[in-house]
Design an enzyme around this catalytic site. Structure first.
Site, PDB file in Angstrom:
ATOM      1  N   ASP A 122       0.856  -1.191   0.000  1.00  0.00           N
ATOM      2  CA  ASP A 122       0.000   0.000   0.000  1.00  0.00           C
ATOM      3  C   ASP A 122       0.887   1.234   0.000  1.00  0.00           C
ATOM      4  O   ASP A 122       1.164   1.815   1.053  1.00  0.00           O
ATOM      5  CB  ASP A 122      -0.894   0.029   1.248  1.00  0.00           C
ATOM      6  CG  ASP A 122      -1.985  -1.013   1.212  1.00  0.00           C
ATOM      7  OD1 ASP A 122      -2.719  -1.063   0.224  1.00  0.00           O
ATOM      8  OD2 ASP A 122      -2.094  -1.789   2.182  1.00  0.00           O
ATOM      9  N   ARG A 130       4.278   2.872   3.224  1.00  0.00           N
ATOM     10  CA  ARG A 130       5.106   1.861   3.889  1.00  0.00           C
ATOM     11  C   ARG A 130       6.596   2.141   3.715  1.00  0.00           C
ATOM     12  O   ARG A 130       7.405   1.648   4.488  1.00  0.00           O
ATOM     13  CB  ARG A 130       4.790   0.464   3.349  1.00  0.00           C
ATOM     14  CG  ARG A 130       3.323   0.113   3.248  1.00  0.00           C
ATOM     15  CD  ARG A 130       2.620   0.096   4.573  1.00  0.00           C
ATOM     16  NE  ARG A 130       1.218  -0.291   4.417  1.00  0.00           N
ATOM     17  CZ  ARG A 130       0.225   0.156   5.168  1.00  0.00           C
ATOM     18  NH1 ARG A 130       0.479   1.009   6.156  1.00  0.00           N
ATOM     19  NH2 ARG A 130      -1.015  -0.241   4.970  1.00  0.00           N
ATOM     20  N   ARG A 187      -6.787  11.046   1.084  1.00  0.00           N
ATOM     21  CA  ARG A 187      -6.174  10.025   0.228  1.00  0.00           C
ATOM     22  C   ARG A 187      -6.702  10.084  -1.206  1.00  0.00           C
ATOM     23  O   ARG A 187      -6.149   9.418  -2.095  1.00  0.00           O
ATOM     24  CB  ARG A 187      -6.426   8.639   0.829  1.00  0.00           C
ATOM     25  CG  ARG A 187      -5.820   8.471   2.220  1.00  0.00           C
ATOM     26  CD  ARG A 187      -6.399   7.265   2.944  1.00  0.00           C
ATOM     27  NE  ARG A 187      -6.180   6.033   2.208  1.00  0.00           N
ATOM     28  CZ  ARG A 187      -6.742   4.871   2.545  1.00  0.00           C
ATOM     29  NH1 ARG A 187      -7.558   4.808   3.584  1.00  0.00           N
ATOM     30  NH2 ARG A 187      -6.489   3.798   1.830  1.00  0.00           N
ATOM     31  N   LYS A 216      -8.521   1.503  -6.182  1.00  0.00           N
ATOM     32  CA  LYS A 216      -9.297   1.154  -5.001  1.00  0.00           C
ATOM     33  C   LYS A 216     -10.098   2.385  -4.550  1.00  0.00           C
ATOM     34  O   LYS A 216      -9.751   3.513  -4.921  1.00  0.00           O
ATOM     35  CB  LYS A 216      -8.386   0.646  -3.881  1.00  0.00           C
ATOM     36  CG  LYS A 216      -7.332   1.660  -3.379  1.00  0.00           C
ATOM     37  CD  LYS A 216      -6.424   1.016  -2.349  1.00  0.00           C
ATOM     38  CE  LYS A 216      -5.483   2.039  -1.724  1.00  0.00           C
ATOM     39  NZ  LYS A 216      -4.547   1.432  -0.770  1.00  0.00           N
ATOM     40  N   HIS A 217     -11.212   2.224  -3.828  1.00  0.00           N
ATOM     41  CA  HIS A 217     -11.856   0.999  -3.358  1.00  0.00           C
ATOM     42  C   HIS A 217     -13.224   0.919  -4.026  1.00  0.00           C
ATOM     43  O   HIS A 217     -14.140   1.620  -3.605  1.00  0.00           O
ATOM     44  CB  HIS A 217     -12.030   1.035  -1.856  1.00  0.00           C
ATOM     45  CG  HIS A 217     -10.774   1.412  -1.099  1.00  0.00           C
ATOM     46  ND1 HIS A 217     -10.320   2.724  -0.974  1.00  0.00           N
ATOM     47  CD2 HIS A 217      -9.876   0.649  -0.442  1.00  0.00           C
ATOM     48  CE1 HIS A 217      -9.219   2.743  -0.245  1.00  0.00           C
ATOM     49  NE2 HIS A 217      -8.908   1.501   0.079  1.00  0.00           N
ATOM     50  N   HIS A 229     -12.872   0.213   8.019  1.00  0.00           N
ATOM     51  CA  HIS A 229     -12.044  -0.556   8.944  1.00  0.00           C
ATOM     52  C   HIS A 229     -12.827  -0.899  10.214  1.00  0.00           C
ATOM     53  O   HIS A 229     -12.386  -1.738  10.999  1.00  0.00           O
ATOM     54  CB  HIS A 229     -10.793   0.233   9.324  1.00  0.00           C
ATOM     55  CG  HIS A 229      -9.843   0.430   8.189  1.00  0.00           C
ATOM     56  ND1 HIS A 229      -9.956   1.471   7.294  1.00  0.00           N
ATOM     57  CD2 HIS A 229      -8.772  -0.294   7.786  1.00  0.00           C
ATOM     58  CE1 HIS A 229      -8.986   1.394   6.401  1.00  0.00           C
ATOM     59  NE2 HIS A 229      -8.257   0.331   6.673  1.00  0.00           N
ATOM     60  N   ASP A 299     -10.485  -5.960  -0.670  1.00  0.00           N
ATOM     61  CA  ASP A 299      -9.801  -5.265   0.412  1.00  0.00           C
ATOM     62  C   ASP A 299      -9.610  -6.297   1.524  1.00  0.00           C
ATOM     63  O   ASP A 299     -10.173  -7.407   1.479  1.00  0.00           O
ATOM     64  CB  ASP A 299     -10.635  -4.079   0.891  1.00  0.00           C
ATOM     65  CG  ASP A 299      -9.805  -3.007   1.584  1.00  0.00           C
ATOM     66  OD1 ASP A 299      -8.631  -3.275   1.911  1.00  0.00           O
ATOM     67  OD2 ASP A 299     -10.326  -1.899   1.794  1.00  0.00           O
TER      68      ASP A 299
END
Length: 393
Positions: A122, A130, A187, A216-217, A229, A299
């Site tokens: 990601d 990351r 984002r 995504k998403h 989440h 996801d």
């Protein structure tokens, strides 16, 4: 598998990509330039032949993208080898402090260089990043800049991902919203569908020269308030309203050639009460209406468990439902253990044997995943950031 670029993308965006990517990287050949596209020997035909010789267990394992939180090479290698998994997602716990150390991690995940797994990350930039050494602009900046700036940023970002040894970036957010309180706002590449579509197309066009890019998403968090989440965000938006707005960035990204489409855990109740990730209707729309031919990935299925909804408490049942609905690869991170991927694999096998998951559906999914893996193996990806480049501003 990829569709040709639309007129809109093939015009100004390709000019912008050519100008910006040249300054950021030193290319030898594009990622797909060496793939044999002949009907007899193309990746799709080879994948079909290979899948036809696989056992049911091997087919099931090939559509599972697993995860364990470690950087230990021997542990990672054993994890991939014993299960025959089709993919692995790198999370923060898998990323050491340097690019060189990361290459050791990703090398350990590849047990067969002739058929590398899908190694995903990601790497959106900004709040979802990351790689600590990614200094390229993220959506918070790019949404107010030109599409050419997005091209430059994602060319640089994708090259860093490839240098680290990953071959899939779950990095292009096609959700669009003007709501600053939304968890997806910072984002998103655009606060309105049209501007988001332009930047999504630019990002895909740039990234696909390096690796397999992901949208995504799907079908879009912007219209559905809440963080998936923790719950299943929902909206009463009709299909017609979706087509006129939130669909546009996904259409642009698909037309630009995105290799993967990630389905979100959100519900458009006027279309289907189920989350899109488990909805056959939304998979039909992606394939039949939008013409997406690549790999559909869920996801993180652990997010469904995190909602606390009893119907989604079983990770194996969630995986079976996602494959049956039309997904090609199931992703498990939250709540998973080193045994979860093997349990999901066994559950998919049992579902086929019980008749709850059609054998043809699993075979189709395995073929799509294997086709992408073969494309990656056949590509000649020698792109790298030039030595004196600075992150684009």
């Amino acid at each position: 598998m990829r569709r040709s670029l639309s007129v809109r993308v093939a015009g100004a965006l390709l000019v912008a990509v050519a100008a910006t990517a040249t300054a950021l990287v030193s290319p030898a050949q594009g990622r797909h330039d060496t793939v044999d596209a002949s009907p007899e020997r193309g990746p799709a035909q080879r994948a079909a032949a290979m899948v036809s010789t696989m056992s049911l267990q091997e087919q099931a394992a090939s559509v599972v993208m697993g995860h364990i939180p470690t950087t230990d090479a021997s542990t990672l290698s054993a994890y991939m080898a014993q299960g025959g998994l089709g993919g692995f997602i790198l999370m923060g716990s898998n990323v050491p402090g340097t690019e060189e150390e990361l290459r050791a991690v990703t090398a350990a995940l590849t047990t067969d260089p002739a058929l590398p797994p899908l190694i995903a990350i990601d790497q959106e930039g900004g709040s979802v990043s990351r790689l600590g050494w990614d200094g390229f602009p993220a959506a918070t900046t790019l949404k107010d800049a030109t599409p050419a700036s997005t091209s430059a940023a994602f060319a640089g970002r994708a090259s860093l991902v490839v240098r680290g040894g990953a071959n899939v970036n779950f990095g292009i957010v096609a959700d669009t919203t003007a709501d600053r309180s939304s968890f997806i706002f910072d984002r998103s590449l655009g606060a309105d569908p049209t501007s988001a579509a332009d930047r999504v197309a630019a990002a895909v066009t740039a990234e696909e020269q390096f690796l397999a890019s992901t949208l995504k998403h799907f079908p879009g968090h912007g219209a559905a308030p809440g963080d998936s989440h923790q719950l299943i965000p929902s909206t009463g938006l009709t299909l017609e309203q979706w087509r006129a707005a939130d669909a546009l960035p996904f259409i642009a990204g698909i037309d630009a050639g995105a290799s993967l489409l990630m389905f979100g855990h959100l519900a458009y109740t006027a279309v289907d009460a189920a989350p899109a990730s488990l909805s056959a209707r939304w998979h039909e729309i992606a394939r039949g209406e939008l013409g997406f031919e690549g790999v559909i990935v869920t996801d993180d299925l652990g997010m469904l468990e995190s909602t606390g909804i009893a119907a989604y408490a079983d990770p194996v049942a969630n995986a079976v439902a996602a494959l049956a609905a039309g997904s090609d690869m199931v992703l498990t991170i939250a709540h998973s253990t080193p045994d979860t991927a093997a349990q999901v694999t066994a559950g998919l096998v049992a579902a086929v044997e019980a008749g709850t998951l059609p054998a043809e559906r699993l075979q189709d999914a395995a073929e799509r995943v294997l086709t992408l893996r073969l494309e990656i193996a056949a590509s000649d990806s020698r792109w790298a950031p030039c030595a004196d480049c600075e992150p684009a501003s």
